[in-house]
Enzyme design. Structure first.
Site, PDB file in Angstrom:
ATOM      1  N   GLY A  48     -62.119  58.498 -63.994  1.00 20.69           N
ATOM      2  CA  GLY A  48     -61.774  58.018 -62.653  1.00 20.69           C
ATOM      3  C   GLY A  48     -60.504  58.659 -62.155  1.00 20.69           C
ATOM      4  O   GLY A  48     -59.583  57.983 -61.703  1.00 20.69           O
ATOM      5  N   ALA A  49     -60.463  59.994 -62.202  1.00 25.37           N
ATOM      6  CA  ALA A  49     -59.200  60.710 -62.055  1.00 25.37           C
ATOM      7  C   ALA A  49     -58.877  61.155 -60.635  1.00 25.37           C
ATOM      8  O   ALA A  49     -57.832  61.753 -60.429  1.00 25.37           O
ATOM      9  CB  ALA A  49     -59.226  61.950 -62.957  1.00 25.37           C
ATOM     10  N   SER A  50     -59.712  60.888 -59.667  1.00 29.04           N
ATOM     11  CA  SER A  50     -59.535  61.553 -58.388  1.00 29.04           C
ATOM     12  C   SER A  50     -58.578  60.863 -57.426  1.00 29.04           C
ATOM     13  O   SER A  50     -58.073  61.501 -56.504  1.00 29.04           O
ATOM     14  CB  SER A  50     -60.900  61.744 -57.697  1.00 29.04           C
ATOM     15  OG  SER A  50     -61.510  60.492 -57.453  1.00 29.04           O
ATOM     16  N   ILE A  62     -53.028  46.057 -55.643  1.00 32.45           N
ATOM     17  CA  ILE A  62     -52.290  47.308 -55.744  1.00 32.45           C
ATOM     18  C   ILE A  62     -52.501  48.124 -54.472  1.00 32.45           C
ATOM     19  O   ILE A  62     -53.631  48.239 -53.984  1.00 32.45           O
ATOM     20  CB  ILE A  62     -52.747  48.120 -56.966  1.00 32.45           C
ATOM     21  CG1 ILE A  62     -52.615  47.275 -58.245  1.00 32.45           C
ATOM     22  CG2 ILE A  62     -51.947  49.412 -57.081  1.00 32.45           C
ATOM     23  CD1 ILE A  62     -51.216  46.825 -58.580  1.00 32.45           C
ATOM     24  N   ASN A  79     -60.666  54.340 -66.885  1.00 36.56           N
ATOM     25  CA  ASN A  79     -60.279  53.868 -65.559  1.00 36.56           C
ATOM     26  C   ASN A  79     -61.428  53.881 -64.557  1.00 36.56           C
ATOM     27  O   ASN A  79     -61.354  53.209 -63.529  1.00 36.56           O
ATOM     28  CB  ASN A  79     -59.121  54.732 -65.032  1.00 36.56           C
ATOM     29  CG  ASN A  79     -58.772  54.413 -63.601  1.00 36.56           C
ATOM     30  OD1 ASN A  79     -58.290  53.326 -63.291  1.00 36.56           O
ATOM     31  ND2 ASN A  79     -59.033  55.355 -62.704  1.00 36.56           N
ATOM     32  N   SER A 137     -58.984  44.254 -64.447  1.00 41.39           N
ATOM     33  CA  SER A 137     -58.525  43.798 -63.138  1.00 41.39           C
ATOM     34  C   SER A 137     -58.144  42.336 -63.235  1.00 41.39           C
ATOM     35  O   SER A 137     -58.679  41.591 -64.067  1.00 41.39           O
ATOM     36  CB  SER A 137     -59.637  43.977 -62.101  1.00 41.39           C
ATOM     37  OG  SER A 137     -59.342  43.301 -60.903  1.00 41.39           O
ATOM     38  N   ALA A 181     -67.193  40.190 -62.975  1.00 44.84           N
ATOM     39  CA  ALA A 181     -67.930  39.996 -64.230  1.00 44.84           C
ATOM     40  C   ALA A 181     -67.776  41.220 -65.133  1.00 44.84           C
ATOM     41  O   ALA A 181     -67.563  41.093 -66.346  1.00 44.84           O
ATOM     42  CB  ALA A 181     -69.397  39.722 -63.947  1.00 44.84           C
ATOM     43  N   TYR A 213     -68.255  42.857 -59.810  1.00 41.39           N
ATOM     44  CA  TYR A 213     -67.040  43.560 -60.219  1.00 41.39           C
ATOM     45  C   TYR A 213     -66.216  42.703 -61.173  1.00 41.39           C
ATOM     46  O   TYR A 213     -65.784  43.171 -62.238  1.00 41.39           O
ATOM     47  CB  TYR A 213     -66.225  43.922 -58.980  1.00 41.39           C
ATOM     48  CG  TYR A 213     -64.931  44.637 -59.282  1.00 41.39           C
ATOM     49  CD1 TYR A 213     -64.921  46.006 -59.541  1.00 41.39           C
ATOM     50  CD2 TYR A 213     -63.719  43.955 -59.288  1.00 41.39           C
ATOM     51  CE1 TYR A 213     -63.745  46.673 -59.809  1.00 41.39           C
ATOM     52  CE2 TYR A 213     -62.529  44.615 -59.549  1.00 41.39           C
ATOM     53  CZ  TYR A 213     -62.550  45.974 -59.815  1.00 41.39           C
ATOM     54  OH  TYR A 213     -61.369  46.627 -60.093  1.00 41.39           O
TER      55      TYR A 213
END
Length: 246
Positions: free
Chosen positions: A13-15, A189, A91, A143, A158, A156
């Protein structure tokens, strides 16, 4: 930096958002970075370039961890490029928002396949490589929703609750091998998505925080960096939520 120099870390999830902040922080820490993204190649290339400008060695991979074969091969690709793998930051995540009763089975499955099943497969696939490291670590990005729940995001929350359970199980299982496993649970965030909310939407969220503000992606990245360091923290989910009251 002691204990961090040339540590090879796979970040999914690097973008953008938290993933991008984590990458820049780990680049500053002196880590070598294997980065994966799902669709936004341009954004991933930009963050990879920024990490290289900070002095990091970077390899970029396209992978959809919702796809079992891609989730399983990603750690192998990272290790093949760098010759080792010391840590994983899981991530990657997606959400489909809406009233739970209105969501289709396919929408629910999409979220669970990426956030939970894909994370499980990818992390398990990384274990043979992590076991070769003298300071292996895993950080799972959960989260606050996975702890407190969140209206309109049932799949999400769950899935992120499942990530917390995965952290506990993996930590207990892998601790005797010296592999540290922990999670972070970010609250509200400031990212590209949250900056689109108007002040009326923001006000109750801010009031629910003891610090009376939203957090930054850089503050989450600081926590991830800390949990990747050698230490005595294990099987723990660190809340980064400003003292959210729920």
């Amino acid at each position: 930096m002691s204990g961090r120099s040339q540590q090879t870390v796979l970040v999914t999830g690097a973008s953008r958002g938290i993933g991008a902040a984590v990458i820049l922080r780990l680049a500053a820490d002196g880590c070598r970075l294997a980065l994966s993204y799902r669709t936004d190649a341009d954004a991933a290339q930009r963050i990879a370039a920024s990490a290289r400008d900070a002095g990091a060695e970077v390899a970029l991979f396209q992978a959809d961890i919702a796809d079992p074969s891609q989730a399983l091969t990603l750690p192998e690709q990272a290790c093949a490029h760098f010759g080792s793998l010391d840590a994983v930051v899981a991530n990657a995540g997606v959400t489909v928002d809406g009233p739970f009763v209105a969501l289709t089975p396919a929408q629910v499955a999409t979220v669970l396949r990426t956030n939970l099943s894909g994370t499980i497969r990818m992390v398990c696939a990384a274990l043979p490589y992590l076991r070769r490291s003298r300071a292996a670590a895993i950080v799972l990005v959960s989260s606050l929703g996975g702890i407190a729940g969140k209206d309109g995001q049932v799949p999400y929350t769950a899935s992120k609750g499942g990530v917390i359970g995965l952290c506990q199980w993996l930590g207990d299982r892998l601790g005797p091998e010296g592999i540290r496993v922990n999670a972070v649970a970010p609250g509200f965030i400031a990212t590209d998505m949250t900056t689109q909310l108007d002040p009326e939407q923001m006000a109750p969220i801010i009031q629910a925080s003891a610090l009376r503000r939203v957090g930054s992606a850089e503050e989450v990245a600081h926590a991830v960096s800390f949990l990747l360091r050698p230490g005595y923290i294990q099987s723990t989910t660190l809340r980064i939520d400003g003292g959210f009251a729920r």
